[in-house]
Design a protein around this motif. Sequence first.
Motif, PDB file in Angstrom:
ATOM      1  N   ASN A 104       0.841  -1.188   0.000  1.00  0.00           N
ATOM      2  CA  ASN A 104       0.000   0.000   0.000  1.00  0.00           C
ATOM      3  C   ASN A 104       0.879   1.242   0.000  1.00  0.00           C
ATOM      4  O   ASN A 104       2.009   1.222   0.491  1.00  0.00           O
ATOM      5  CB  ASN A 104      -0.889  -0.024   1.252  1.00  0.00           C
ATOM      6  N   LYS A 105       0.366   2.324  -0.560  1.00  0.00           N
ATOM      7  CA  LYS A 105       1.117   3.582  -0.534  1.00  0.00           C
ATOM      8  C   LYS A 105       0.442   4.575   0.400  1.00  0.00           C
ATOM      9  O   LYS A 105      -0.780   4.704   0.427  1.00  0.00           O
ATOM     10  CB  LYS A 105       1.258   4.176  -1.936  1.00  0.00           C
ATOM     11  N   GLN A 117      -1.293  -1.908  -4.625  1.00  0.00           N
ATOM     12  CA  GLN A 117      -1.762  -0.702  -5.289  1.00  0.00           C
ATOM     13  C   GLN A 117      -0.849  -0.428  -6.471  1.00  0.00           C
ATOM     14  O   GLN A 117       0.358  -0.667  -6.408  1.00  0.00           O
ATOM     15  CB  GLN A 117      -1.751   0.483  -4.332  1.00  0.00           C
ATOM     16  N   GLN A 118      -1.438   0.084  -7.544  1.00  0.00           N
ATOM     17  CA  GLN A 118      -0.657   0.385  -8.733  1.00  0.00           C
ATOM     18  C   GLN A 118      -1.262   1.586  -9.441  1.00  0.00           C
ATOM     19  O   GLN A 118      -2.471   1.775  -9.446  1.00  0.00           O
ATOM     20  CB  GLN A 118      -0.622  -0.824  -9.672  1.00  0.00           C
ATOM     21  N   SER A 119      -0.395   2.392 -10.002  1.00  0.00           N
ATOM     22  CA  SER A 119      -0.853   3.537 -10.782  1.00  0.00           C
ATOM     23  C   SER A 119      -1.199   3.065 -12.181  1.00  0.00           C
ATOM     24  O   SER A 119      -0.516   2.212 -12.746  1.00  0.00           O
ATOM     25  CB  SER A 119       0.245   4.605 -10.849  1.00  0.00           C
ATOM     26  N   GLY A 129      -7.168  -3.514 -12.544  1.00  0.00           N
ATOM     27  CA  GLY A 129      -7.220  -2.775 -11.293  1.00  0.00           C
ATOM     28  C   GLY A 129      -8.638  -2.413 -10.902  1.00  0.00           C
ATOM     29  O   GLY A 129      -9.539  -2.341 -11.744  1.00  0.00           O
ATOM     30  N   HIS A 152     -10.456   0.546  -8.371  1.00  0.00           N
ATOM     31  CA  HIS A 152     -10.173   1.731  -7.576  1.00  0.00           C
ATOM     32  C   HIS A 152     -11.284   1.995  -6.571  1.00  0.00           C
ATOM     33  O   HIS A 152     -12.367   1.420  -6.648  1.00  0.00           O
ATOM     34  CB  HIS A 152     -10.030   2.953  -8.484  1.00  0.00           C
ATOM     35  N   ALA A 192      -5.206   5.502  -7.255  1.00  0.00           N
ATOM     36  CA  ALA A 192      -4.437   4.262  -7.328  1.00  0.00           C
ATOM     37  C   ALA A 192      -5.392   3.076  -7.233  1.00  0.00           C
ATOM     38  O   ALA A 192      -6.366   3.105  -6.482  1.00  0.00           O
ATOM     39  CB  ALA A 192      -3.407   4.215  -6.205  1.00  0.00           C
ATOM     40  N   SER A 193      -5.125   2.048  -8.008  1.00  0.00           N
ATOM     41  CA  SER A 193      -6.042   0.909  -8.068  1.00  0.00           C
ATOM     42  C   SER A 193      -5.432  -0.313  -7.397  1.00  0.00           C
ATOM     43  O   SER A 193      -4.212  -0.453  -7.289  1.00  0.00           O
ATOM     44  CB  SER A 193      -6.374   0.585  -9.523  1.00  0.00           C
ATOM     45  N   TRP A 194      -6.310  -1.207  -6.979  1.00  0.00           N
ATOM     46  CA  TRP A 194      -5.884  -2.458  -6.361  1.00  0.00           C
ATOM     47  C   TRP A 194      -5.774  -3.541  -7.421  1.00  0.00           C
ATOM     48  O   TRP A 194      -6.678  -3.712  -8.239  1.00  0.00           O
ATOM     49  CB  TRP A 194      -6.881  -2.896  -5.290  1.00  0.00           C
ATOM     50  N   ILE A 204     -10.004  -7.124  -2.035  1.00  0.00           N
ATOM     51  CA  ILE A 204     -10.174  -5.958  -2.905  1.00  0.00           C
ATOM     52  C   ILE A 204     -11.639  -5.541  -2.961  1.00  0.00           C
ATOM     53  O   ILE A 204     -11.961  -4.347  -2.931  1.00  0.00           O
ATOM     54  CB  ILE A 204      -9.638  -6.260  -4.315  1.00  0.00           C
ATOM     55  N   SER A 243     -12.858  -1.745  -1.603  1.00  0.00           N
ATOM     56  CA  SER A 243     -13.360  -0.839  -2.639  1.00  0.00           C
ATOM     57  C   SER A 243     -14.884  -0.797  -2.649  1.00  0.00           C
ATOM     58  O   SER A 243     -15.489  -0.279  -3.581  1.00  0.00           O
ATOM     59  CB  SER A 243     -12.851  -1.268  -4.021  1.00  0.00           C
TER      60      SER A 243
END
Length: 407
Positions: free
Chosen positions: A79-80, A130-132, A186, A188, A355-357, A373, A377
């Motif tokens: 996680n960020k 998490q990823q952009s 992803g 979000h 950012a999406s999971w 997830i 979400s």
Amino acid sequence: MKRNRLRALRWMAMVFAFVLVGAACGTSTDTAGEGETTTATAAESVTTTTAAAAATTATTVGATATTMAPEPQRLLVWNKDETDTFQELIRLFREDNPGVEIELVDRSFENYDTAVALALTSDNPPDVLQQSFAYKSMGAFVKAGEVMPLDAYADQYDWWTRLGTGAASLSFSADGLDYGVGNLYGVHMQGEVVGIYYNKAKLAELGIDPPSTMSEFEAALAAARDGGLLPINLAGATAWTLGQMYHVIQGTIVPAVDTLAWVYGQEGASFDTPGQIEAAQYIADWQEAGYFSDDALGFDYPTSLGTYGGGEGVFMFQGSWANGALSADLGDDLGFFALANDDGEILSVTSTVGASWGIGARTASPDLAAKFIDFVSGPVAAELMAQAGNLVAFQEFTTTKPEPGSS
């Protein structure tokens, strides 16, 4: 459990005794040569049957143990910028799923993409991350086969409804080169929009109203400079903040369809157009006019956020994700608006789905990862995030999978 174990041991003893008797009889009645063969066969029977009985015992005991205490399931979650809201979501998920162990790895926004990319290739890759939704992040992970497509889980949990047309922003082709098409990678929760923050107290000090159009905004910038105030607090050392300022200006000049055509790599689309150049010229003119500090290119995002919250600067180009921190510092003096052109039109608004999971391709627990997830979400998460002042991207307006490339 003790009674079952004793019963199993009795059966083992009975089987073992029976095999020994059979072995003795076989040896005494056969010839020497045949007896050797029979004895070997009997010995094999003893070994095999005893092992089978032992396995039965182990299975019985194991089954009893499993019923009494399920083996814990584990998720490694990357996680960020961890928040209290996310910690509460993890607590609630554990409460609903006893026995699930969640190991959380948190990294700052600035170095997260690099760190998680290394983790995905390590011996201990994340189950959930998490990823952009960018070529260097999600696109690179998809191309390398390090994250798994989520379409089947989107069908199972009806994420298409939740995501709406935002699903296109979380899709990539299998080679990671085409954005907005292919499979879903992803999910979000948080929506984000980029605009302009303003300090109400400083505008009142200058005796001007909050602007809304480009001409009004430029007049306010000049008034701030002439009044001895910093017109724009800019985090010039953080590249994406420069991009956000550009996109806000771009939205007053270039229609959204033209920008999206270039973003999605549609044939014939170009970024080298008069409108895009005009947007960039505004920034050059503002630099020349002294609307940024002389050392603006030396300030990164965290520093800029802190100084603006401390009262340095009248305006700041930034996203809705900064609302929590800035509101804590400025309170009711904080304002926000979307910039329009002089005809009062906003041709496009820079917004994202946050950012999406995603799920790591090497996870041993993809179903549990998808369940996690879905929870972080879902509606419970939406309520908690809204209470924390976040812009929630939670939609119920579509029940079908969006067409690839839709936006």
